[in-house]
Design a protein around this motif. Structure first.
Motif, short mmCIF file in Angstrom:
data_model
loop_
_atom_site.label_atom_id
_atom_site.label_comp_id
_atom_site.label_asym_id
_atom_site.label_seq_id
_atom_site.Cartn_x
_atom_site.Cartn_y
_atom_site.Cartn_z
N TYR A 138 0.82 -1.13 0.00
CA TYR A 138 0.00 0.06 -0.18
C TYR A 138 0.81 1.06 0.14
O TYR A 138 0.51 2.33 -0.58
CB TYR A 138 -0.97 0.17 1.13
N GLU A 139 1.83 1.14 0.75
CA GLU A 139 2.88 2.37 0.71
C GLU A 139 4.21 1.62 -0.02
O GLU A 139 4.71 0.58 0.32
CB GLU A 139 3.20 2.78 2.29
N ARG A 161 6.67 -0.27 2.32
CA ARG A 161 6.16 -1.59 2.82
C ARG A 161 5.63 -2.59 1.81
O ARG A 161 4.46 -2.32 1.50
CB ARG A 161 5.42 -0.93 3.88
N ILE A 189 3.48 -5.73 0.92
CA ILE A 189 3.06 -6.61 1.70
C ILE A 189 2.88 -7.96 1.10
O ILE A 189 2.83 -9.45 1.62
CB ILE A 189 1.36 -6.01 1.68
N PRO A 194 -2.50 -16.03 9.16
CA PRO A 194 -2.42 -15.21 10.45
C PRO A 194 -2.70 -13.77 9.86
O PRO A 194 -2.89 -13.62 8.97
CB PRO A 194 -0.78 -14.94 11.01
N GLY A 246 -2.94 -10.17 9.16
CA GLY A 246 -2.33 -9.15 8.64
C GLY A 246 -1.17 -10.10 7.59
O GLY A 246 -0.39 -9.12 7.08
N ALA A 247 -1.53 -11.24 7.14
CA ALA A 247 -0.68 -11.92 6.37
C ALA A 247 -0.77 -11.50 4.81
O ALA A 247 -0.04 -11.55 3.94
CB ALA A 247 -1.33 -13.59 6.36
N GLY A 248 -2.15 -10.98 4.41
CA GLY A 248 -2.40 -10.35 3.37
C GLY A 248 -3.32 -11.04 2.58
O GLY A 248 -3.90 -10.65 1.37
N LYS A 249 -4.60 -11.82 3.46
CA LYS A 249 -5.45 -12.40 2.72
C LYS A 249 -6.68 -11.35 1.96
O LYS A 249 -6.96 -11.59 0.86
CB LYS A 249 -6.34 -13.16 3.58
N SER A 250 -7.01 -10.39 2.67
CA SER A 250 -7.94 -9.49 2.23
C SER A 250 -7.23 -8.45 1.02
O SER A 250 -7.79 -8.11 0.12
CB SER A 250 -8.50 -8.41 3.39
N THR A 251 -6.06 -8.36 1.13
CA THR A 251 -5.21 -7.64 0.17
C THR A 251 -5.42 -8.41 -1.33
O THR A 251 -5.47 -7.87 -2.24
CB THR A 251 -3.84 -7.52 0.45
N ARG A 271 -8.64 -7.65 -2.31
CA ARG A 271 -8.78 -6.26 -3.01
C ARG A 271 -8.16 -6.21 -4.29
O ARG A 271 -8.64 -5.36 -5.18
CB ARG A 271 -8.21 -5.27 -1.96
N TYR A 297 -6.54 -1.99 -6.33
CA TYR A 297 -5.34 -1.39 -6.37
C TYR A 297 -4.60 -2.31 -7.51
O TYR A 297 -5.13 -3.26 -7.87
CB TYR A 297 -4.44 -1.75 -5.26
N HIS A 328 -11.13 -17.14 7.80
CA HIS A 328 -10.47 -16.80 9.38
C HIS A 328 -10.65 -18.24 10.10
O HIS A 328 -9.97 -18.19 11.07
CB HIS A 328 -11.34 -15.53 9.75
P1 ATP Z 1 -6.86 -10.39 9.14
O1 ATP Z 1 -6.80 -11.73 9.14
O2 ATP Z 1 -6.42 -9.63 10.02
O3 ATP Z 1 -8.20 -9.63 8.25
P2 ATP Z 1 -5.48 -10.27 6.49
O4 ATP Z 1 -4.54 -11.40 6.38
O5 ATP Z 1 -6.70 -10.06 5.66
O6 ATP Z 1 -5.70 -10.01 7.88
P3 ATP Z 1 -4.71 -7.70 4.98
O7 ATP Z 1 -6.02 -7.09 5.30
O8 ATP Z 1 -4.46 -8.23 3.54
O9 ATP Z 1 -4.44 -8.91 6.15
O10 ATP Z 1 -3.27 -6.74 5.44
C1 ATP Z 1 -2.20 -7.19 5.21
C2 ATP Z 1 -1.24 -5.98 5.58
O11 ATP Z 1 -1.46 -4.61 4.82
C3 ATP Z 1 -1.47 -5.65 7.05
O12 ATP Z 1 -0.12 -5.42 7.73
C4 ATP Z 1 -2.21 -4.05 7.09
O13 ATP Z 1 -1.90 -3.39 8.29
C5 ATP Z 1 -1.72 -3.68 5.78
N1 ATP Z 1 -2.79 -2.79 5.23
C6 ATP Z 1 -4.11 -3.12 4.86
N2 ATP Z 1 -4.83 -2.23 4.26
C7 ATP Z 1 -3.90 -1.28 4.26
C8 ATP Z 1 -3.98 0.19 3.69
N3 ATP Z 1 -5.26 0.50 3.04
N4 ATP Z 1 -3.06 1.02 4.06
C9 ATP Z 1 -1.86 0.66 4.28
N5 ATP Z 1 -1.55 -0.76 4.80
C10 ATP Z 1 -2.66 -1.62 4.77
#
Ligand code: ATP
Length: 301
Positions: A63-64, A67, A69, A88, A90-95, A98, A104, A247
């Motif tokens: 996202y930045e 950093r 992901i 776990p 924050g692993a990046g699943k929702s990313t 998206r 993005y 989850h």
């Molecule tokens: P969870 O199980 O807690 O939902 P996840 O595996 O779905 O977690 P993501 O939501 O994909 O995790 O986030 C992955 C990383 O990206 C995290 O460290 C989060 O802080 C970061 N992140 C998510 N959205 C943004 C954003 N809009 N801007 C900056 N960083 C982000």
């Protein structure tokens, strides 16, 4: 006059498609504050889906800039298969979800649906091909029929009724004095979590997308309702390609393949039993969740 209104009509369809996608994504991934970051390239063709394969090819994303992901993530979901992503927090699943819905673009690598790079087709056609069933769907303050028909502009009453039956909410709707014309939402009939979820499933069925993106974190439901909903989701996934963001591991144990994500990399992948045998991250997460289930006294399934 009709001529004059046709473009407006079309604009309405585009708007509705996008808005619905956005609403569901917002509910699923807390995206309310996300601004549109991507634009269609000029003259972009529509996505044509014959065999809905889905592939991440060396995808790098952050996202930045400072950093990262996802660190060169690659996987492929064959047409018609049901895959799940676990890992776990924050692993990046929702990313991944998206990026698939193209909120993005990756910094490197490509995301392909049926061999076509999603970055070069129209967002409208991309989003029309993907149905989202979020954990917590948004209902409009309108009739239950409208809420289901919203899945696709121009859906007929017959299609709406058929979708309701397939989502196993047809009987419930038939039992209401005003049937599909019953007002729901804030000022109307309050639906339970499970009923709302079924309306969302019916809405997706009306859209009839070749690809499903599911959020199976049904923790808000009691375990009986959860099992019923899961069975419905499995049924509607047949013949479609599906990716579940999970989850709770118990909900995806029968996925064709489970992708275990850790810090934006694939740590393991395989079927539930294979992964348990491997005795790695998945087995550890499974053991932890089983222990929690025993502690809270919930059914182990
Ligand atoms: P969870 O199980 O807690 O939902 P996840 O595996 O779905 O977690 P993501 O939501 O994909 O995790 O986030 C992955 C990383 O990206 C995290 O460290 C989060 O802080 C970061 N992140 C998510 N959205 C943004 C954003 N809009 N801007 C900056 N960083 C982000």
């Amino acid at each position: 006059l009709t001529q004059l209104f046709r473009p407006l009509d079309m604009l309405g369809t585009v708007y509705r498609t996008l808005r619905q996608g956005l609403i569901d994504m917002a509910a699923m991934f807390s995206l309310i504050d996300t601004e549109a970051e991507v634009k269609d390239i000029s003259g972009a063709p529509g996505l044509l889906v014959h065999r809905p394969t889905l592939a991440f090819d060396n995808v790098v994303f952050g996202y930045e800039p400072e950093r990262t992901i996802l660190h060169g993530l690659s996987f492929e979901v064959p047409a018609g298969a049901s895959y799940a992503i676990v890992g776990p927090s924050g692993a990046g699943k929702s990313t991944i979800a998206r990026l698939l819905y193209r909120f993005y673009d990756p910094q490197a690598g490509r995301i392909l649906i049926d061999g076509q790079d999603i970055a070069v087709v129209t967002q409208e056609s991309l989003r029309a091909a993907i149905g989202i069933v979020p954990q917590d769907s948004v209902l409009f303050n309108d009739t239950i029929g409208y809420n289901i028909g919203y899945g696709r502009d121009g859906a007929t009453r017959e299609e709406i009724e058929q979708a309701a039956r397939s989502a196993a909410i047809g009987g419930f709707i038939a039992s209401l004095p005003q049937g599909f014309d019953t007002e729901v939402g804030e000022r109307g009939l309050k639906l339970s979590g499970g009923e709302k979820q079924r309306v969302a499933i019916a809405r997706t069925l009306v859209k009839n997308p070749p690809i499903l993106l599911l959020d199976e974190a049904t923790s808000a439901l009691d375990s009986r309702t959860e099992q019923d909903i899961l069975a419905t989701l499995r049924r509607i996934s047949r013949g479609r390609t599906s990716l579940s963001i999970a989850h709770r591991l118990s909900t995806i144990a029968d996925a064709d393949r489970i992708l275990v994500l850790e810090n934006g990399r694939l740590a393991e992948q395989g079927h539930h039993t294979e992964l348990l045998r491997r005795d790695g991250l998945y087995a550890e997460m499974w053991a932890r969740q089983q222990a929690e289930v025993e502690l809270t006294g919930e059914a182990a399934e």
